[in-house]
Design a protein around this motif. Structure first.
Motif, PDB file in Angstrom:
ATOM      1  N   GLY A 115     178.017  35.298  73.895  1.00 59.59           N
ATOM      2  CA  GLY A 115     178.030  36.758  73.809  1.00 59.59           C
ATOM      3  C   GLY A 115     178.999  37.283  72.765  1.00 59.59           C
ATOM      4  N   THR A 116     180.063  36.538  72.495  1.00 62.85           N
ATOM      5  CA  THR A 116     181.018  37.032  71.490  1.00 62.85           C
ATOM      6  C   THR A 116     180.419  36.996  70.088  1.00 62.85           C
ATOM      7  N   TYR A 117     179.315  36.279  69.909  1.00 58.00           N
ATOM      8  CA  TYR A 117     178.612  36.363  68.620  1.00 58.00           C
ATOM      9  C   TYR A 117     178.238  37.824  68.371  1.00 58.00           C
ATOM     10  N   SER A 118     177.837  38.507  69.453  1.00 58.83           N
ATOM     11  CA  SER A 118     177.473  39.922  69.325  1.00 58.83           C
ATOM     12  C   SER A 118     178.668  40.719  68.834  1.00 58.83           C
ATOM     13  N   MET A 119     179.825  40.444  69.458  1.00 62.97           N
ATOM     14  CA  MET A 119     181.036  41.183  69.077  1.00 62.97           C
ATOM     15  C   MET A 119     181.346  40.948  67.603  1.00 62.97           C
ATOM     16  N   GLY A 120     181.276  39.699  67.181  1.00 66.32           N
ATOM     17  CA  GLY A 120     181.518  39.392  65.772  1.00 66.32           C
ATOM     18  C   GLY A 120     180.542  40.134  64.877  1.00 66.32           C
ATOM     19  N   ALA A 121     179.280  40.124  65.287  1.00 62.10           N
ATOM     20  CA  ALA A 121     178.249  40.754  64.466  1.00 62.10           C
ATOM     21  C   ALA A 121     178.470  42.266  64.375  1.00 62.10           C
ATOM     22  N   THR A 122     178.753  42.902  65.520  1.00 64.56           N
ATOM     23  CA  THR A 122     178.880  44.357  65.474  1.00 64.56           C
ATOM     24  C   THR A 122     180.145  44.779  64.728  1.00 64.56           C
ATOM     25  N   LEU A 123     181.218  43.998  64.860  1.00 68.45           N
ATOM     26  CA  LEU A 123     182.442  44.340  64.128  1.00 68.45           C
ATOM     27  C   LEU A 123     182.207  44.228  62.621  1.00 68.45           C
ATOM     28  N   ALA A 124     181.563  43.121  62.225  1.00 65.72           N
ATOM     29  CA  ALA A 124     181.288  42.930  60.794  1.00 65.72           C
ATOM     30  C   ALA A 124     180.365  44.035  60.285  1.00 65.72           C
ATOM     31  N   TRP A 125     179.343  44.324  61.059  1.00 62.86           N
ATOM     32  CA  TRP A 125     178.367  45.374  60.734  1.00 62.86           C
ATOM     33  C   TRP A 125     179.064  46.718  60.579  1.00 62.86           C
ATOM     34  N   GLY A 126     179.922  47.018  61.550  1.00 58.87           N
ATOM     35  CA  GLY A 126     180.649  48.291  61.507  1.00 58.87           C
ATOM     36  C   GLY A 126     181.495  48.412  60.256  1.00 58.87           C
ATOM     37  N   MET A 127     182.164  47.326  59.913  1.00 56.87           N
ATOM     38  CA  MET A 127     183.040  47.384  58.746  1.00 56.87           C
ATOM     39  C   MET A 127     182.239  47.465  57.455  1.00 56.87           C
ATOM     40  N   LEU A 128     181.195  46.635  57.365  1.00 57.08           N
ATOM     41  CA  LEU A 128     180.436  46.565  56.117  1.00 57.08           C
ATOM     42  C   LEU A 128     179.594  47.813  55.895  1.00 57.08           C
ATOM     43  N   VAL A 129     178.878  48.238  56.940  1.00 53.33           N
ATOM     44  CA  VAL A 129     177.916  49.321  56.759  1.00 53.33           C
ATOM     45  C   VAL A 129     178.549  50.690  56.953  1.00 53.33           C
TER      46      VAL A 129
END
Ligand SMILES: Nc1ncnc2c1ncn2[C@@H]1O[C@H](COP(=O)(O)OP(=O)(O)O)[C@@H](O)[C@H]1O
Ligand SMILES: [Mg+2]
Lengths: 264, 268, 332
Positions: A115-129
């Motif tokens: 589930g922490t893959y989701s956290m990593g993905a959303t954090l990266a997404w939030g920062m990048l996009v």
């Protein structure tokens, strides 16, 4: 004693790694663990924007990540016994001298970690996009809070694994557990507008406290602010773990009586 | 010349063929999963977004109840349409179906009717439950006026499902595709977020995907506007349904020809 | 102390059993089974499909609770003390499921080594040694999903041996393997027994039981109907001759006519491509060739021979006799 502790630690690491690897090689992981949380993050971002809400937009990324973690635990831990039965490995696990609860704990912890893959993905997404970086003063504290959340979710997962296996329509029930927790535990944003009768429920859910700790750590809270809710969350989850372990022992015995270990 | 017998024959293909394939192909008809996916989850999703909206002060409850209800028609329709095609292939019956002499339009329209009805029932249930739980004030007459918008949304979503199913005949793993499609609809349709807050490109995508226009129409009539006011939006949704259905039939026909040529109708 | 001891072991299945439903039909899969296996022996359970072999193995390996009777493995009760039993046994439950397909053989073995509490220091060497034993060394890092049936079976064996079990249970270990793979596996089993492991295996292949086992229990309809060394079982049919007739197109009526002849103890029919091989068990020296040929009533015959009974004949005779007994029971 030291040796025992080291053995338990090693067993946990090997076991959890094993099941994380099993889960990570499934193609479904892409859609449900990465894409869906990213969609939630995006939707939530524009909802916050529509509300013209001041404050921390990083909350959105963290909240969507927590939603992904919970989804992972519900689907993967809730169906743990059934999945092993399908694989035909339930018998192999039962036949090992280790209590079944130990193997299941590996699976539920692995589910929370995946589930922490989701956290990593959303954090990266939030920062990048969206250019929203979490405001943590102390990244280590955030990691600690997420780790605490993983352990909490792993213990709740044990309760799910042991209760859902008793239901004939476990999938159907697990299916409905996402939104109530998002709502009651304030996973995306603490919901203070809940009807009065729901608030006590919210307060005793370990997910509420674990999510609060993660949100506070991401928002720049100090150790005192973060560790207290994290501790409450862990304590409440421990309350889930104890009945779960007893229930799993009962389930195992029951399966040996009813000959359901090998059934599909 | 269109005779009465021909019409009756066509109707039989649509109704009976559709109903039978619905039972055979809608693998959710395992009752518990059916109820949970189609009736419980949409209501819970609706409650979540309504409370989120309340918390953030984005919009009133009615906004989210209507949005959630229209969107709930999408789930059974998109998946159903996809399954109508995909399962025919999985069960190895696609060859037999494609080789029947009847008109293709009647055939696939028949496949869609049950899903449209299913979507309508789900959406009405979600709407009524949402209205009752959240005590949203909508005049009963206005509630009735929402039904046509739900029918249109169900039709366009089924058409989308069918088109995805047709694509699925060529690609692998259709369910991944339909899952993603539902996620896209959630994002761009404005069912759970005011579209004015969305960036231009997402709004543009929403213009041409199902649900969006139906939500606009439904919100208008729920607010007491006469149906006439909602007609342009409704027409937009219907146009999308027609375009997608046409695309689906063309894709299926193309597939049929291609595989007849290659002699691989049931190849996986 | 016996390596394995079963005393009046029985198991009834409630079919259609959900979690709380116990009504419905009941199937007695294993009925009052008793035997003792001394340490170091290779003991075989031989019987046709549905005889109750797997059910017996599951009870002995703690996966299933007996509905009556008890069983002990190295003195530990399988129902009451499953954990001590699990520490000393290894089991391969047949079939090619039960592995983590998406991971490599090495990953599978590492995980189970940990679950079986294999000392970390010796794990690596032990796993290497076992991969060597079952001939998977070169493929150890490949995902199991690409393995053949035989490779999976061998991996199961390696998995079952990780903790050096004193007693090994193999349920139809060669079922579904090609002859070469089956032979390799039998050699592996023989080597394990030679090194002191007690092995219990089930099979429905006569030849396998004959070749491998020190002693055999023939099980049919959940009942042990004969128990002894292969030689002793053959002795049971010592007092017989077997008349083997190749025949084209024998029907049930022909067989029935033969079975009615005085001095005939039983028959078995093996279907070959376009003929049948009819084995007629007769009392020793009964000289029934003439009457048997007459009973076949002008059918075209191939080779005809009289021979000594084999273990297979013994097995078939045992099954037929127990069938007759249970038929008599039903009538009584
Ligand atoms: N889980 C079960 N529930 C009900 N009946 C079963 C179950 N498992 C086996 N049986 C029945 O018990 C009998 C013995 O089966 P089994 O022990 O698998 O035989 P074998 O391994 O010798 O082929 C069969 O009639 C089988 O149908
Ligand atoms: Mg068997």
């Amino acid at each position: 004693m030291r040796g025992d502790l080291r053995r338990v630690l090693r067993l946990t690491v090997v076991g959890v790694r094993h099941h994380v690897l099993c889960m990570s090689t499934s193609p479904m992981i892409l859609v449900f663990t990465l894409v869906t949380p990213l969609a939630y993050a995006t939707l939530a971002f524009y909802l916050f924007r529509a509300a013209d809400r001041p404050g921390t937009p990083a909350q959105v990324a963290v909240g969507a990540g927590l939603m992904g973690m919970w989804e992972s635990v519900v689907s993967r831990a809730g169906g743990a016994v059934q999945t092993q039965r399908w694989l035909g490995t339930l018998e192999t696990l039962v036949m090992a001298p280790m209590p079944l609860a130990v193997s299941l704990a590996h699976i539920t912890l692995a589910a929370a970690i995946v589930g922490t893959y989701s956290m990593g993905a959303t954090l990266a997404w939030g920062m990048l996009v969206f250019g929203m970086a979490p405001a943590f003063t102390d990244p280590a504290l955030f990691v600690l809070a997420v780790a605490g959340c993983v352990v909490s979710l792993g213990m709740i997962g044990m309760l799910l694994a042991s209760t859902l296996v008793l239901l004939r329509n476990a999938n159907a029930v697990a299916n409905t557990l996402d939104y109530p927790i998002y709502l009651l535990s304030g996973v995306l944003v603490p919901i203070t507008v809940l009807p009065g009768w729901m608030q006590p429920i919210s307060a005793v859910l370990p997910t509420t406290w674990a999510a609060r700790a993660v949100h506070l750590a991401a928002g720049g809270g100090g150790p005192g602010e973060v560790l207290v809710p994290m501790g409450i969350g862990l304590a409440l989850s421990l309350g889930c773990l104890l009945p779960a372990v007893r229930m799993i022992a009962w389930v195992e015995r029951r399966s040996r009586t009813a000959a359901t270990l090998a059934l599909t | 010349m269109i005779t009465r017998a021909k019409v009756r024959q066509g109707a039989r293909v649509i109704v009976i063929g559709g109903a039978i394939s619905y039972r055979a192909l809608f693998t959710w008809t395992a009752p518990a999963m059916f109820v949970s996916s189609l009736f419980v989850v949409p209501v819970l999703q609706l409650l979540f977004f309504t409370h989120l909206g309340r918390q953030l002060g984005v919009a009133d409850d009615r906004f989210f109840v209507i949005g959630g209800a229209v969107l709930s028609a999408g789930f059974p329709c998109v998946f159903g349409g996809t399954m109508a095609v995909a399962n025919e292939r999985a069960y190895g019956t696609l060859g037999a179906v494609l080789l029947t002499p009847g008109g293709r339009v009647a055939l696939w329209a028949g496949r869609m009717v049950p899903y449209v009805l299913n979507g309508l029932i789900v959406a009405v249930f979600t709407l009524v439950t949402g209205v009752l739980i959240l005590r949203v004030r909508i005049a009963p007459a206005d509630l009735l006026m929402i039904v046509p918008t739900l029918v249109t949304a169900a039709a366009s979503c089924s058409a989308l499902g069918l088109a995805l199913g047709a694509i699925g005949l060529m690609a692998r793993d259709v369910f991944m595709v339909s899952n993603l499609a539902m996620t896209v609809l959630l994002l761009v349709s404005g069912a759970d977020v005011p579209r004015s807050a969305l960036p231009g490109w997402m709004r543009a995508v929403g213009e041409v995907t199902p649900v969006t226009h139906a939500v606009v129409a439904a919100r208008a009539v729920a607010g007491g506007a006469p149906l006439a006011d909602a007609l342009p939006a409704l027409a937009g949704e219907a146009a999308i349904a027609v375009v997608l259905a046409t695309a689906a039939v063309v894709l299926l026909r193309w597939f049929e020809h291609g595989s007849r040529r290659r002699g691989a109708l049931d190849a996986h | 102390m016996w390596a394995v001891e079963a005393i009046g072991l029985s198991r009834v299945y409630a079919s259609g059993a959900g979690w709380f439903r116990t009504r419905g039909a009941r199937i007695t899969a294993v009925r009052d089974v008793s035997f003792q296996v001394p340490e170091g022996e290779l003991f075989g359970l031989l019987g046709p499909n549905g005889a109750g072999k797997t059910t017996t193995m599951r009870m002995l390996t703690t996966l299933l609770l007996p509905t009556a009777g008890t069983a002990r493995v190295l003195g530990h009760d399988v129902a009451r003390d499953p954990v001590p039993v699990r520490r000393v046994i290894g089991a391969v439950s047949g079939g090619d499921r039960g592995l983590y397909d998406r991971l490599s053989a090495l990953d599978n073995l590492r995980y189970f080594a940990e679950l079986y509490g294999v000392e970390p220091r010796v794990q690596r060497a032990r796993i290497g040694e076992l991969l060597e034993l079952v001939g998977l060394t070169g493929r150890a890092r490949d995902r199991v999903e690409g393995y053949s049936r035989g490779m999976r079976q061998r991996l199961h064996v390696a998995r079952a041996l990780l903790h050096r079990p004193k007693v090994l249970f193999l349920d139809e270990p060669t079922a579904g393997l090609d002859p070469l793979a089956a032979r390799d596996l039998r050699q592996t089993v023989a080597r394990l027994v030679a090194s002191g492991t007690t092995v219990l295996l089930t099979t429905h292949y006569m030849a396998e039981a004959d070749q491998l086992c020190d002693r055999i229990a023939v099980i049919s309809d959940g009942v042990v109907c004969a128990l002894g060394t292969p030689a002793a079982l053959k002795d049971q049919v010592k007092e017989r001759d077997v008349l083997e007739v190749e025949v084209y197109g024998a029907a049930a009526e022909h067989i029935a006519r033969i079975e009615e002849l005085a001095g005939v103890r039983g028959t078995s029919v093996e279907e070959r491509e376009h003929l049948q091989v009819l084995a007629v068990h007769t009392d020793r020296g009964a000289g029934l060739l003439g009457p048997v040929v007459a009973a076949l009533d002008g059918l075209r015959l191939g080779k005809v021979a009289t021979r000594e009974p084999s273990l297979e004949d013994a097995y078939l005779a045992i099954l037929q006799e127990s069938g007759r007994e249970s038929a008599a029971e039903v009538r009584a």
